[in-house]
Design a protein around this motif. Structure first.
Motif, PDB file in Angstrom:
ATOM      1  N   GLY A  48     -35.954 -32.256  -0.430  1.00 28.71           N
ATOM      2  CA  GLY A  48     -34.771 -32.104  -1.277  1.00 28.71           C
ATOM      3  C   GLY A  48     -34.186 -33.429  -1.709  1.00 28.71           C
ATOM      4  N   ASN A  49     -34.117 -34.376  -0.792  1.00 25.35           N
ATOM      5  CA  ASN A  49     -33.581 -35.703  -1.128  1.00 25.35           C
ATOM      6  C   ASN A  49     -34.522 -36.481  -2.032  1.00 25.35           C
ATOM      7  OD1 ASN A  49     -31.200 -35.380   0.285  1.00 25.35           O
ATOM      8  ND2 ASN A  49     -32.055 -36.217   2.172  1.00 25.35           N
ATOM      9  N   THR A  50     -35.817 -36.333  -1.810  1.00 25.22           N
ATOM     10  CA  THR A  50     -36.798 -37.071  -2.603  1.00 25.22           C
ATOM     11  C   THR A  50     -36.802 -36.611  -4.057  1.00 25.22           C
ATOM     12  OG1 THR A  50     -38.190 -37.381  -0.656  1.00 25.22           O
ATOM     13  CG2 THR A  50     -39.237 -37.695  -2.790  1.00 25.22           C
ATOM     14  N   PHE A  51     -36.796 -35.286  -4.263  1.00 25.61           N
ATOM     15  CA  PHE A  51     -36.899 -34.739  -5.616  1.00 25.61           C
ATOM     16  C   PHE A  51     -35.555 -34.282  -6.176  1.00 25.61           C
ATOM     17  CE2 PHE A  51     -41.144 -34.087  -3.748  1.00 25.61           C
ATOM     18  CZ  PHE A  51     -41.894 -34.808  -4.663  1.00 25.61           C
ATOM     19  N   ASN A  52     -34.462 -34.588  -5.467  1.00 23.46           N
ATOM     20  CA  ASN A  52     -33.110 -34.233  -5.901  1.00 23.46           C
ATOM     21  C   ASN A  52     -32.995 -32.727  -6.170  1.00 23.46           C
ATOM     22  OD1 ASN A  52     -30.467 -34.737  -6.411  1.00 23.46           O
ATOM     23  ND2 ASN A  52     -30.784 -35.386  -8.538  1.00 23.46           N
ATOM     24  N   ILE A  53     -33.431 -31.942  -5.182  1.00 22.07           N
ATOM     25  CA  ILE A  53     -33.421 -30.482  -5.270  1.00 22.07           C
ATOM     26  C   ILE A  53     -32.392 -29.957  -4.272  1.00 22.07           C
ATOM     27  CG2 ILE A  53     -34.793 -28.385  -4.953  1.00 22.07           C
ATOM     28  CD1 ILE A  53     -37.283 -30.067  -5.444  1.00 22.07           C
ATOM     29  N   THR A  54     -31.660 -28.922  -4.663  1.00 24.24           N
ATOM     30  CA  THR A  54     -30.713 -28.296  -3.753  1.00 24.24           C
ATOM     31  C   THR A  54     -31.480 -27.399  -2.778  1.00 24.24           C
ATOM     32  OG1 THR A  54     -29.061 -28.266  -5.488  1.00 24.24           O
ATOM     33  CG2 THR A  54     -28.684 -26.832  -3.604  1.00 24.24           C
ATOM     34  N   THR A  55     -31.315 -27.660  -1.494  1.00 26.33           N
ATOM     35  CA  THR A  55     -32.050 -26.904  -0.474  1.00 26.33           C
ATOM     36  C   THR A  55     -31.097 -26.209   0.500  1.00 26.33           C
ATOM     37  OG1 THR A  55     -32.196 -28.897   0.875  1.00 26.33           O
ATOM     38  CG2 THR A  55     -34.056 -28.438  -0.581  1.00 26.33           C
ATOM     39  N   VAL A  56     -29.906 -25.887   0.036  1.00 26.93           N
ATOM     40  CA  VAL A  56     -28.901 -25.309   0.928  1.00 26.93           C
ATOM     41  C   VAL A  56     -29.361 -23.970   1.486  1.00 26.93           C
ATOM     42  CG1 VAL A  56     -26.540 -24.429   1.028  1.00 26.93           C
ATOM     43  CG2 VAL A  56     -27.047 -26.489  -0.259  1.00 26.93           C
ATOM     44  N   GLU A  57     -29.947 -23.119   0.635  1.00 25.69           N
ATOM     45  CA  GLU A  57     -30.358 -21.790   1.089  1.00 25.69           C
ATOM     46  C   GLU A  57     -31.475 -21.869   2.127  1.00 25.69           C
ATOM     47  OE1 GLU A  57     -30.308 -22.594  -2.191  1.00 25.69           O
ATOM     48  OE2 GLU A  57     -28.495 -21.532  -2.842  1.00 25.69           O
ATOM     49  N   VAL A  58     -32.415 -22.761   1.896  1.00 20.96           N
ATOM     50  CA  VAL A  58     -33.537 -22.893   2.836  1.00 20.96           C
ATOM     51  C   VAL A  58     -33.045 -23.445   4.169  1.00 20.96           C
ATOM     52  CG1 VAL A  58     -35.789 -23.940   3.217  1.00 20.96           C
ATOM     53  CG2 VAL A  58     -35.129 -23.221   0.927  1.00 20.96           C
ATOM     54  N   ILE A  59     -32.207 -24.469   4.135  1.00 17.65           N
ATOM     55  CA  ILE A  59     -31.656 -25.041   5.366  1.00 17.65           C
ATOM     56  C   ILE A  59     -30.817 -24.008   6.099  1.00 17.65           C
ATOM     57  CG2 ILE A  59     -30.067 -26.797   6.286  1.00 17.65           C
ATOM     58  CD1 ILE A  59     -32.675 -28.008   5.505  1.00 17.65           C
ATOM     59  N   ASP A  60     -30.053 -23.208   5.363  1.00 16.89           N
ATOM     60  CA  ASP A  60     -29.245 -22.161   5.979  1.00 16.89           C
ATOM     61  C   ASP A  60     -30.129 -21.123   6.666  1.00 16.89           C
ATOM     62  OD1 ASP A  60     -26.796 -20.914   6.605  1.00 16.89           O
ATOM     63  OD2 ASP A  60     -27.120 -19.469   4.973  1.00 16.89           O
TER      64      ASP A  60
END
Length: 68
Positions: A48-60
């Protein structure tokens, strides 16, 4: 020993070994659930940090698995 008894013993041993293998796999999943979840959180966060992608749902979702 009759053929029926011999075949029955072979089937019982194969079934018994599969059940033991399933129990061992289940125990490993229960024991290694938290380290796997934390590792996956790290990987998802890095992507997520590398490609500037929102990963909130996956982390949740991984957080829910961690706290089960």
């Amino acid at each position: 020993m009759s053929a029926y008894t011999y075949i029955n013993n072979i089937c019982w041993k194969a079934w018994h070994e599969k059940i033991i293998g399933l129990i061992i796999c289940l125990a490993l999943v229960v024991i290694l659930k938290n380290p796997i979840s934390i590792g996956m959180m790290y990987v998802v966060d890095f992507i997520g940090n590398t490609f500037n992608i929102t990963t909130v749902e996956v982390i949740d979702f991984l957080n829910e698995i961690y706290y089960l």
